[in-house]
Design a protein around this motif. Sequence first.
Motif, PDB file in Angstrom:
ATOM      1  N   LEU A  99      76.318   9.401  70.283  1.00 18.50           N
ATOM      2  CA  LEU A  99      75.312   8.351  70.060  1.00 18.50           C
ATOM      3  C   LEU A  99      75.273   7.315  71.189  1.00 18.50           C
ATOM      4  O   LEU A  99      74.211   6.941  71.676  1.00 18.50           O
ATOM      5  CB  LEU A  99      75.593   7.670  68.717  1.00 18.50           C
ATOM      6  CG  LEU A  99      74.435   6.911  68.100  1.00 18.50           C
ATOM      7  CD1 LEU A  99      73.331   7.837  67.647  1.00 18.50           C
ATOM      8  CD2 LEU A  99      74.911   6.081  66.937  1.00 18.50           C
ATOM      9  N   PHE A 102      73.546   8.733  74.191  1.00 17.20           N
ATOM     10  CA  PHE A 102      72.278   9.448  73.976  1.00 17.20           C
ATOM     11  C   PHE A 102      71.173   8.785  74.796  1.00 17.20           C
ATOM     12  O   PHE A 102      70.868   7.599  74.601  1.00 17.20           O
ATOM     13  CB  PHE A 102      71.915   9.443  72.483  1.00 17.20           C
ATOM     14  CG  PHE A 102      71.136  10.665  72.067  1.00 17.20           C
ATOM     15  CD1 PHE A 102      71.793  11.779  71.560  1.00 17.20           C
ATOM     16  CD2 PHE A 102      69.756  10.718  72.205  1.00 17.20           C
ATOM     17  CE1 PHE A 102      71.085  12.922  71.201  1.00 17.20           C
ATOM     18  CE2 PHE A 102      69.044  11.850  71.851  1.00 17.20           C
ATOM     19  CZ  PHE A 102      69.712  12.953  71.343  1.00 17.20           C
ATOM     20  N   PRO A 104      67.962   7.111  75.783  1.00 16.54           N
ATOM     21  CA  PRO A 104      66.868   6.608  74.948  1.00 16.54           C
ATOM     22  C   PRO A 104      65.570   7.401  75.096  1.00 16.54           C
ATOM     23  O   PRO A 104      64.847   7.611  74.130  1.00 16.54           O
ATOM     24  CB  PRO A 104      66.690   5.163  75.412  1.00 16.54           C
ATOM     25  CG  PRO A 104      68.037   4.774  75.905  1.00 16.54           C
ATOM     26  CD  PRO A 104      68.618   6.014  76.526  1.00 16.54           C
ATOM     27  N   LYS A 106      65.290  10.560  75.641  1.00 14.95           N
ATOM     28  CA  LYS A 106      65.454  11.815  74.877  1.00 14.95           C
ATOM     29  C   LYS A 106      65.239  11.529  73.390  1.00 14.95           C
ATOM     30  O   LYS A 106      64.654  12.330  72.662  1.00 14.95           O
ATOM     31  CB  LYS A 106      66.852  12.415  75.074  1.00 14.95           C
ATOM     32  CG  LYS A 106      67.061  13.043  76.406  1.00 14.95           C
ATOM     33  CD  LYS A 106      66.442  14.451  76.453  1.00 14.95           C
ATOM     34  CE  LYS A 106      66.657  15.076  77.816  1.00 14.95           C
ATOM     35  NZ  LYS A 106      65.736  16.171  78.116  1.00 14.95           N
ATOM     36  N   TRP A 107      65.768  10.386  72.932  1.00 12.13           N
ATOM     37  CA  TRP A 107      65.545   9.986  71.536  1.00 12.13           C
ATOM     38  C   TRP A 107      64.044   9.918  71.255  1.00 12.13           C
ATOM     39  O   TRP A 107      63.546  10.504  70.285  1.00 12.13           O
ATOM     40  CB  TRP A 107      66.221   8.632  71.265  1.00 12.13           C
ATOM     41  CG  TRP A 107      65.846   8.034  69.936  1.00 12.13           C
ATOM     42  CD1 TRP A 107      64.725   7.303  69.657  1.00 12.13           C
ATOM     43  CD2 TRP A 107      66.554   8.157  68.702  1.00 12.13           C
ATOM     44  NE1 TRP A 107      64.688   6.962  68.321  1.00 12.13           N
ATOM     45  CE2 TRP A 107      65.797   7.464  67.707  1.00 12.13           C
ATOM     46  CE3 TRP A 107      67.751   8.766  68.324  1.00 12.13           C
ATOM     47  CZ2 TRP A 107      66.202   7.371  66.374  1.00 12.13           C
ATOM     48  CZ3 TRP A 107      68.157   8.665  66.987  1.00 12.13           C
ATOM     49  CH2 TRP A 107      67.387   7.982  66.034  1.00 12.13           C
ATOM     50  N   ASP A 108      63.317   9.201  72.135  1.00 11.81           N
ATOM     51  CA  ASP A 108      61.869   9.025  71.933  1.00 11.81           C
ATOM     52  C   ASP A 108      61.146  10.371  71.942  1.00 11.81           C
ATOM     53  O   ASP A 108      60.254  10.614  71.134  1.00 11.81           O
ATOM     54  CB  ASP A 108      61.268   8.130  73.034  1.00 11.81           C
ATOM     55  CG  ASP A 108      61.705   6.673  72.880  1.00 11.81           C
ATOM     56  OD1 ASP A 108      62.200   6.299  71.796  1.00 11.81           O
ATOM     57  OD2 ASP A 108      61.559   5.912  73.858  1.00 11.81           O
ATOM     58  N   SER A 153      72.012  12.936  66.756  1.00 14.41           N
ATOM     59  CA  SER A 153      71.416  11.786  66.053  1.00 14.41           C
ATOM     60  C   SER A 153      69.894  11.870  65.998  1.00 14.41           C
ATOM     61  O   SER A 153      69.284  11.731  64.925  1.00 14.41           O
ATOM     62  CB  SER A 153      71.846  10.472  66.718  1.00 14.41           C
ATOM     63  OG  SER A 153      71.570  10.522  68.101  1.00 14.41           O
ATOM     64  N   ALA A 154      69.262  12.136  67.137  1.00 12.16           N
ATOM     65  CA  ALA A 154      67.791  12.137  67.166  1.00 12.16           C
ATOM     66  C   ALA A 154      67.252  13.308  66.353  1.00 12.16           C
ATOM     67  O   ALA A 154      66.294  13.166  65.583  1.00 12.16           O
ATOM     68  CB  ALA A 154      67.296  12.223  68.610  1.00 12.16           C
TER      69      ALA A 154
END
Length: 230
Positions: A99, A102, A104, A106-108, A153-154
């Motif tokens: 986390l 990670f 950001p 890639k999260w989006d 997480s994502a």
Amino acid sequence: MSRIKRALITGSTSGIGLAIAHQLAVAGTDVVLHGLESQQEGDKLATSFHSQHGVEAIYVQADISDPDNIAAMMSQIATQVGPVTILVNNAGIQHTAPLEDFPPQKWDQILAVNLSAAFHTTRLAIPAMQAQGWGRIINISSVHGLVASVHKSAYCAAKHGLIGMTKVTALELATKGITANCICPGWTDTPLLVEQFKAYAQDNNTSYEEAKQGLIKAKALTRISYRQLI
Ligand code: NAD
């Protein structure tokens, strides 16, 4: 009035989406194939669907991480062949990292492709389904829509979210002849897993083929010990 059965399967140039598209075509459904491949590559795939299954098949290329591209894609389909009445939200991507590391962006991107894209295709497909009083919405979530794994997480957030959105969709459309369902596949050997298999092979100094077996076994063992803990 006869029902129009035309399916859009997002991310249907490989893996699970391609298999779903084949099965729908076998059942006599016209298909709209979709992915990131070039128009030329996609057209070849659509032609092969037409010759193999005798159904109408077209290919649309669109990066569905951008809502504007989704709107353009849905209106292109409506103009070219007619409205979508079976929607399979299948396109998905993965990235694994702790986390705190990670990225950001890639999260989006994962949230955009694995969750928000399904919201946009669904909202744009509903009016035509309502107009004919029949429609089917199938969202491809994952076991990770139900349980967690480290470093995802994502992906877990998006897949859990997709299940929640499907429940709302089903409730809102229940009286309109439109159903919404979610499928939660487990490990399936597709290009989505390549990076995870490679990383496992490197970390465990093993071959790619052994990594496939090892990772799947490790996951099964994690689940067993997780169950023993709770
Ligand atoms: P895959 O990599 O074979 O296919 C993914 C598809 O999505 C491809 O057609 C690709 O072109 C498309 N895609 C990716 N990003 C896109 C973007 N920005 N815009 C448009 N299209 C895009 O993967 P798969 O394993 O077949 O995965 C299909 C679905 O099944 C995904 O939602 C995935 O999360 C889910 N799933 C897979 C597994 C598994 O073990 N393979 C397990 C559970 C759930």
